[in-house]
Design an enzyme around this catalytic site. Structure first.
Site, PDB file in Angstrom:
ATOM      1  N   ARG A   1      74.885  44.230  90.227  1.00 48.65           N
ATOM      2  CA  ARG A   1      74.232  43.307  89.288  1.00 48.65           C
ATOM      3  C   ARG A   1      74.922  43.204  87.931  1.00 48.65           C
ATOM      4  O   ARG A   1      75.134  42.105  87.422  1.00 48.65           O
ATOM      5  CB  ARG A   1      72.773  43.743  89.041  1.00 48.65           C
ATOM      6  CG  ARG A   1      71.813  43.332  90.106  1.00 48.65           C
ATOM      7  CD  ARG A   1      70.716  44.359  90.208  1.00 48.65           C
ATOM      8  NE  ARG A   1      71.312  45.552  90.806  1.00 48.65           N
ATOM      9  CZ  ARG A   1      71.264  45.823  92.103  1.00 48.65           C
ATOM     10  NH1 ARG A   1      70.579  45.050  92.894  1.00 48.65           N
ATOM     11  NH2 ARG A   1      71.875  46.868  92.620  1.00 48.65           N
ATOM     12  N   THR A   2      75.238  44.357  87.347  1.00 48.34           N
ATOM     13  CA  THR A   2      75.776  44.304  85.977  1.00 48.34           C
ATOM     14  C   THR A   2      77.126  43.600  85.984  1.00 48.34           C
ATOM     15  O   THR A   2      77.402  42.746  85.136  1.00 48.34           O
ATOM     16  CB  THR A   2      75.890  45.742  85.407  1.00 48.34           C
ATOM     17  OG1 THR A   2      74.639  46.384  85.611  1.00 48.34           O
ATOM     18  CG2 THR A   2      76.233  45.735  83.936  1.00 48.34           C
TER      19      THR A   2
ATOM     20  N   LYS B   1     100.037  56.886  87.717  1.00 44.09           N
ATOM     21  CA  LYS B   1     101.325  57.408  87.237  1.00 44.09           C
ATOM     22  C   LYS B   1     101.116  58.371  86.071  1.00 44.09           C
ATOM     23  O   LYS B   1     102.071  58.763  85.411  1.00 44.09           O
ATOM     24  CB  LYS B   1     102.223  56.240  86.801  1.00 44.09           C
ATOM     25  CG  LYS B   1     102.639  55.357  87.963  1.00 44.09           C
ATOM     26  CD  LYS B   1     103.657  54.315  87.539  1.00 44.09           C
ATOM     27  CE  LYS B   1     103.004  53.014  87.161  1.00 44.09           C
ATOM     28  NZ  LYS B   1     103.955  51.978  86.780  1.00 44.09           N
TER      29      LYS B   1
ATOM     30  N   ARG C   1      81.786  49.745  82.445  1.00 43.31           N
ATOM     31  CA  ARG C   1      80.879  50.719  83.073  1.00 43.31           C
ATOM     32  C   ARG C   1      81.710  51.948  83.397  1.00 43.31           C
ATOM     33  O   ARG C   1      82.789  51.837  83.988  1.00 43.31           O
ATOM     34  CB  ARG C   1      80.238  50.165  84.336  1.00 43.31           C
ATOM     35  CG  ARG C   1      79.510  51.271  85.099  1.00 43.31           C
ATOM     36  CD  ARG C   1      78.615  50.766  86.179  1.00 43.31           C
ATOM     37  NE  ARG C   1      77.438  50.131  85.630  1.00 43.31           N
ATOM     38  CZ  ARG C   1      76.355  49.862  86.363  1.00 43.31           C
ATOM     39  NH1 ARG C   1      76.302  50.170  87.639  1.00 43.31           N
ATOM     40  NH2 ARG C   1      75.314  49.273  85.816  1.00 43.31           N
TER      41      ARG C   1
ATOM     42  N   HIS D   1      72.171  52.397  79.113  1.00 43.70           N
ATOM     43  CA  HIS D   1      72.494  51.118  79.760  1.00 43.70           C
ATOM     44  C   HIS D   1      71.835  50.033  78.892  1.00 43.70           C
ATOM     45  O   HIS D   1      70.856  49.407  79.290  1.00 43.70           O
ATOM     46  CB  HIS D   1      71.926  51.137  81.177  1.00 43.70           C
ATOM     47  CG  HIS D   1      72.485  50.102  82.102  1.00 43.70           C
ATOM     48  ND1 HIS D   1      73.254  49.032  81.676  1.00 43.70           N
ATOM     49  CD2 HIS D   1      72.383  49.967  83.450  1.00 43.70           C
ATOM     50  CE1 HIS D   1      73.581  48.299  82.732  1.00 43.70           C
ATOM     51  NE2 HIS D   1      73.063  48.838  83.818  1.00 43.70           N
TER      52      HIS D   1
HETATM   53  N1  ASP Z   1      71.576  50.047  88.347  1.00 43.96           N
HETATM   54  C1  ASP Z   1      70.936  50.878  87.357  1.00 43.96           C
HETATM   55  C2  ASP Z   1      71.990  51.734  86.663  1.00 43.96           C
HETATM   56  O1  ASP Z   1      73.170  51.543  86.902  1.00 43.96           O
HETATM   57  C3  ASP Z   1      69.829  51.689  87.953  1.00 43.96           C
HETATM   58  C4  ASP Z   1      70.223  52.566  89.101  1.00 43.96           C
HETATM   59  O2  ASP Z   1      71.382  52.595  89.537  1.00 43.96           O
HETATM   60  O3  ASP Z   1      69.296  53.218  89.592  1.00 43.96           O
HETATM   61  O4  ASP Z   1      71.629  52.576  85.897  1.00 43.96           O
HETATM   62  N1   CP Z   2      70.707  47.286  87.413  1.00 45.64           N
HETATM   63  C1   CP Z   2      72.009  47.622  87.567  1.00 45.64           C
HETATM   64  O1   CP Z   2      72.660  48.109  86.640  1.00 45.64           O
HETATM   65  O2   CP Z   2      72.518  47.340  88.790  1.00 45.64           O
HETATM   66  P1   CP Z   2      73.998  47.661  89.242  1.00 45.64           P
HETATM   67  O3   CP Z   2      74.124  49.181  89.199  1.00 45.64           O
HETATM   68  O4   CP Z   2      74.116  47.121  90.619  1.00 45.64           O
HETATM   69  O5   CP Z   2      74.942  47.044  88.270  1.00 45.64           O
END
Ligand code: ASP
Ligand code: CP
Length: 366
Positions: free
Chosen positions: A82-83, A111, A132, A165
């Site tokens: 999603r993110t 490397k 991320r 987050h």
């Molecule tokens: N997608 C969210 C996160 O990356 C929640 C989860 O993974 O449970 O923190």
């Molecule tokens: N809610 C969320 O962060 O989803 P992802 O981990 O899939 O990005």
């Protein structure tokens, strides 16, 4: 990793926030504590306006020109669906080109190049980095490192270890904002003084110890006096002391609870989360009984008719698919709201949020 002698994550929060700002504006987006109430409300309005403008073909075309001269790098070295996709879509909404690095084994890190150098390399080709990363504090250290570069660019945190987050928390607030506001005018009103969270009870449920979305969202909701927060978790996964202290300092009503069926009927919103067992050292949380921390079909008669059910996703068994077509299921909306909120955040960081606001006011009569 090459860490500067002064580690910014060790500094008092106020100083950390200052280091992430530029000209008294949010520049790097790293911590939820960077957002005060005025900024949260402003960004919810910009997200709402973006959503409405994008609905018309001419509006979508207009949005598409706003950042067509900029490029973003999505540096995601921890898994994400999603993110990653909503940031990519947000860039597209604003006409911004983007590229990504998701697998560092295809970069010169194999490397022996450090991650620190990799990020500085990225800063030479792109106008912002959206990151991320599995380690807490890495995004913040890199943001501060970029501050020292001749070519400085903003860094946005798309999830940092167990820590934070913030952009997820912003989309969560925006989702709640849309649930609690009575009308469109209420959501986009320029001079809104209303606190939509006053008198609302919001429960966080599940692995609150390691869920970074819960930590970030708590910081944001603490900006709204009169909100009541319930933390519903088994004792091994209960919210950590630093968050409780923060709520106490800010005089936010909060209670620790150990049974969802007991409190669910009292809630305006429930924020479900999964077990974050990727942080286990040796599978130590796998045997915890989560049956009292799951939104099951059996609980349905207890739920309020206007309850908002949220979940950052992905889910496991804690949120029954029984609710998927129920209008109270807001977890589908959260994902789409994430695209609008991330577009609003990017626009803000590049100081073009006023372009969206002006366009909205000249085309829609609010
Ligand atoms: N997608 C969210 C996160 O990356 C929640 C989860 O993974 O449970 O923190
Ligand atoms: N809610 C969320 O962060 O989803 P992802 O981990 O899939 O990005």
């Amino acid at each position: 990793m090459d860490i500067r002698p002064e580690d910014p994550t060790e500094l008092p929060t106020r100083r950390r926030v200052r280091l992430l700002s530029r000209d008294d504006r949010l520049y790097h987006v790293i911590l939820a504590q960077q957002f005060d109430r005025e900024l949260i409300d402003h960004l919810c309005r910009i997200a709402e306006m973006t959503r409405i403008i994008a609905d018309a073909r001419a509006g979508a075309r207009f949005l598409n020109t706003i950042l067509s001269h900029k490029r973003a790098m999505l540096y995601f070295t921890q898994p994400s669906t999603r993110t990653f996709l909503s940031f990519a879509a947000a860039c597209q909404v604003l006409g911004m080109a983007y590229n990504d690095v998701r697998d560092p084994t295809t970069s010169s890190e194999v490397k022996g190049e450090t991650e620190d150098d990799t990020v500085r390399v990225l800063s030479q080709y792109f106008d912002c980095i959206i990151m991320r990363h599995p380690r807490e504090g890495f995004a913040e250290r890199m943001a501060n490192r970029l501050n020292g570069m001749r070519r400085t660019i903003p860094l946005l945190n798309g999830g940092s270890g167990k820590d934070q987050h913030p952009t997820q928390a912003m989309l969560d607030v925006y989702t709640l904002y849309r649930c609690f506001a009575e009308s469109l005018a209420d959501r986009v009103r320029h001079d809104s003084e209303r606190n939509l969270f006053e008198g609302k009870t919001i429960a966080f449920v599940g692995d609150l110890l390691r869920g970074r979305t819960v930590r970030s969202l708590t910081y944001l909701l603490a900006r709204y006096p009169g909100v009541r927060l319930l933390f519903v978790a088994p004792k091994e996964l209960q919210i950590s002391e630093d968050i409780i202290e923060y709520l106490e300092r800010n005089e936010i009503v909060h209670e620790l609870k150990y049974d969802l069926p007991e409190v669910v009927g009292d809630c305006d919103a429930v924020y479900m989360t999964r077990l974050q067992d990727e942080h286990d050292k040796d599978g130590e949380t796998k045997s915890i009984d989560l049956s009292r921390f799951s939104l099951t079909e059996e609980l349905e008669p207890k739920l309020r008719r206007d309850l908002a059910i949220l979940h950052p996703l992905p889910r496991r068994g804690e949120l029954d698919t029984f609710y998927d077509e129920d209008p109270r299921a807001k977890y589908w909306d959260q994902m789409r709201n994430g695209m609008w909120m991330r577009a609003a955040l990017i626009a803000y960081v590049f100081n073009v949020d006023s372009v969206i606001l002006d366009h909205y006011h000249s085309y829609y009569n609010y």
